[in-house]
Write a protein that holds these residues in place. Structure first.
Motif, short mmCIF file in Angstrom:
data_model
loop_
_atom_site.label_atom_id
_atom_site.label_comp_id
_atom_site.label_asym_id
_atom_site.label_seq_id
_atom_site.Cartn_x
_atom_site.Cartn_y
_atom_site.Cartn_z
N MET A 1 0.85 -1.20 0.00
CA MET A 1 0.00 0.00 0.00
C MET A 1 0.89 1.24 0.00
O MET A 1 1.85 1.33 0.77
CB MET A 1 -0.92 0.00 1.23
N ILE A 2 0.55 2.19 -0.89
CA ILE A 2 1.32 3.43 -0.94
C ILE A 2 0.39 4.58 -1.32
O ILE A 2 -0.53 4.42 -2.13
CB ILE A 2 2.51 3.30 -1.92
N TYR A 3 0.63 5.74 -0.72
CA TYR A 3 -0.19 6.92 -0.94
C TYR A 3 0.56 7.91 -1.83
O TYR A 3 1.79 7.88 -1.93
CB TYR A 3 -0.55 7.58 0.40
N ALA A 4 -0.18 8.81 -2.45
CA ALA A 4 0.42 9.84 -3.30
C ALA A 4 -0.39 11.12 -3.22
O ALA A 4 -1.62 11.10 -3.07
CB ALA A 4 0.50 9.36 -4.74
N ILE A 5 0.32 12.24 -3.33
CA ILE A 5 -0.28 13.56 -3.37
C ILE A 5 0.28 14.30 -4.57
O ILE A 5 1.49 14.35 -4.78
CB ILE A 5 0.02 14.35 -2.07
N GLY A 6 -0.62 14.90 -5.36
CA GLY A 6 -0.21 15.66 -6.53
C GLY A 6 0.28 17.05 -6.19
O GLY A 6 0.63 17.36 -5.04
N ASP A 7 0.29 17.91 -7.17
CA ASP A 7 0.87 19.25 -7.06
C ASP A 7 0.21 20.05 -5.93
O ASP A 7 -1.00 20.28 -5.94
CB ASP A 7 0.68 20.01 -8.37
N VAL A 8 1.02 20.50 -4.98
CA VAL A 8 0.52 21.23 -3.82
C VAL A 8 0.44 22.74 -4.09
O VAL A 8 -0.50 23.41 -3.66
CB VAL A 8 1.41 20.96 -2.58
N HIS A 9 1.43 23.27 -4.77
CA HIS A 9 1.45 24.68 -5.18
C HIS A 9 1.13 25.65 -4.04
O HIS A 9 0.26 26.51 -4.16
CB HIS A 9 0.48 24.90 -6.34
N GLY A 10 1.86 25.51 -2.95
CA GLY A 10 1.75 26.49 -1.88
C GLY A 10 0.48 26.45 -1.06
O GLY A 10 0.23 27.34 -0.25
N GLN A 11 -0.33 25.40 -1.24
CA GLN A 11 -1.61 25.31 -0.54
C GLN A 11 -1.43 24.53 0.77
O GLN A 11 -1.78 23.37 0.88
CB GLN A 11 -2.66 24.64 -1.44
N LYS A 12 -0.92 25.21 1.79
CA LYS A 12 -0.60 24.55 3.06
C LYS A 12 -1.85 23.99 3.74
O LYS A 12 -1.83 22.86 4.27
CB LYS A 12 0.10 25.54 3.98
N ALA A 13 -2.94 24.73 3.77
CA ALA A 13 -4.15 24.24 4.42
C ALA A 13 -4.68 23.00 3.72
O ALA A 13 -5.12 22.04 4.37
CB ALA A 13 -5.22 25.33 4.45
N MET A 14 -4.63 22.98 2.40
CA MET A 14 -5.05 21.80 1.66
C MET A 14 -4.12 20.62 1.93
O MET A 14 -4.58 19.47 2.05
CB MET A 14 -5.08 22.09 0.16
N LEU A 15 -2.82 20.89 2.03
CA LEU A 15 -1.87 19.82 2.35
C LEU A 15 -2.18 19.23 3.72
O LEU A 15 -2.20 18.01 3.89
CB LEU A 15 -0.44 20.37 2.33
N ASP A 16 -2.44 20.08 4.70
CA ASP A 16 -2.77 19.59 6.04
C ASP A 16 -4.00 18.67 5.99
O ASP A 16 -4.02 17.62 6.65
CB ASP A 16 -3.05 20.76 6.98
N HIS A 17 -5.00 19.06 5.22
CA HIS A 17 -6.21 18.26 5.13
C HIS A 17 -5.92 16.92 4.45
O HIS A 17 -6.42 15.87 4.88
CB HIS A 17 -7.29 19.02 4.37
N ALA A 18 -5.13 16.93 3.38
CA ALA A 18 -4.77 15.69 2.69
C ALA A 18 -4.03 14.75 3.63
O ALA A 18 -4.27 13.52 3.62
CB ALA A 18 -3.93 16.00 1.46
N LEU A 19 -3.14 15.28 4.44
CA LEU A 19 -2.38 14.44 5.38
C LEU A 19 -3.30 13.86 6.46
O LEU A 19 -3.10 12.72 6.90
CB LEU A 19 -1.25 15.26 6.01
N VAL A 20 -4.31 14.61 6.87
CA VAL A 20 -5.30 14.08 7.83
C VAL A 20 -6.05 12.91 7.21
O VAL A 20 -6.26 11.87 7.86
CB VAL A 20 -6.27 15.20 8.26
N LEU A 21 -6.44 13.03 5.94
CA LEU A 21 -7.16 11.95 5.27
C LEU A 21 -6.28 10.70 5.16
O LEU A 21 -6.75 9.58 5.36
CB LEU A 21 -7.60 12.40 3.88
N ILE A 22 -5.02 10.89 4.85
CA ILE A 22 -4.10 9.75 4.72
C ILE A 22 -3.90 9.08 6.08
O ILE A 22 -3.94 7.85 6.19
CB ILE A 22 -2.77 10.21 4.11
N ALA A 23 -3.70 9.88 7.12
CA ALA A 23 -3.49 9.31 8.45
C ALA A 23 -4.72 8.53 8.91
O ALA A 23 -4.60 7.47 9.53
CB ALA A 23 -3.15 10.42 9.44
#
Length: 263
Positions: A1-23
């Motif tokens: 199993m492996i996770y991936a995140i596409g282009d973040v482009h400076g969107q820190k709040a979106m990154l935080d949310h994506a990491l919450v979903l992965i966790a």
């Protein structure tokens, strides 16, 4: 199993949310590949890079791919280079359409208006003045200020990231690959910029190619490749994905959603 995140482009709040979903789906220690373009357009490139470095230094199983916007930022910081041969329009990295201005703003270099450009003999934008809260700066002054504000650890991070990562029979790369060229013969400009000859290619590449770079409305499975750039750089959601049991899924607040080729 492996996770991936596409282009973040400076969107820190979106990154935080994506990491919450992965966790929530696989735990904080889940293996994760970031597909590049951590900077530009969004409001907090500095915060994004801080978070990625912190995760790496905490020992998370995170893998980082270099994107074209990351290279543009790196080259600006090293030499003041504002252009890339792949940008046929001649736009400067400092043009708001490319988003270098928001990256510099995240490091405290706040513009008070749009950058001013002339054109050189090749039709490329050449900075004349960059208005900021600290005065109207020429290119040399802007580079010097940026070099004083951007931590060396951020530049080291950007320069050290590889161009591809292989895991679980998947190939992770920022933009794509040149079809028919062996992996060990691929060139950097293709791996971080390619669209022509790639997006319309239907060949079996021997493994699934998971990439970003070409912004869509939402991640898509194209049969021989998966594009995870859902357009976060333009304000659309940053949608993480997971490869598990031979299948891909996107992660949402409501759980996993199958990511399959359109029929």
């Amino acid at each position: 199993m492996i996770y991936a995140i596409g282009d973040v482009h400076g969107q820190k709040a979106m990154l935080d949310h994506a990491l919450v979903l992965i966790a929530a789906d696989g735990g904080a220690a889940a293996p994760l590949v970031f597909l590049g373009d951590y900077t530009d357009r969004g409001p907090d490139s500095r915060g994004v890079i801080d978070a990625l470095i912190a995760g790496r230094d905490a020992g998370f199983d995170w893998h980082f791919i270099k994107g074209n916007h990351d290279r543009m930022f790196q080259r600006f910081m090293e030499s003041g280079d504002c252009h890339d041969v792949a940008i046929k329009s001649g736009l400067s990295w400092l043009n708001s359409r490319l988003g270098g201005d928001t990256t510099l703003a995240s490091y405290g270099i706040i513009p008070t208006g749009p950058a001013n450009f002339d054109k050189d003999d090749l039709g490329r934008e050449v900075l004349t003045t960059y208005p900021t809260t600290e005065g109207d700066l020429n290119l040399a002054e802007l580079v010097a200020l940026a070099q004083a504000r951007v931590p060396q650890a951020h530049l080291d991070f950007l320069s050290s990231n590889p161009l591809m990562h292989q895991a679980d029979g998947q190939l992770f790369v920022h933009a794509g690959i040149r079809p028919g060229v062996p992996l060990d013969a691929q060139i950097e400009d293709d791996l971080i910029w390619i669209r022509d000859g790639w997006l319309d290619n239907t060949d079996d590449h021997g493994m699934m190619v998971v990439h970003g770079h070409t912004a869509l409305d939402t991640p898509e499975h194209l049969g021989n490749r998966i594009d995870l750039d859902g357009g976060a750089g333009y304000g659309r959601p940053l949608v993480p994905a997971v490869f598990d049991g031979g299948a891909w899924f996107t992660l949402t607040d409501d759980g996993r959603k199958p990511l399959r080729p359109a029929r």
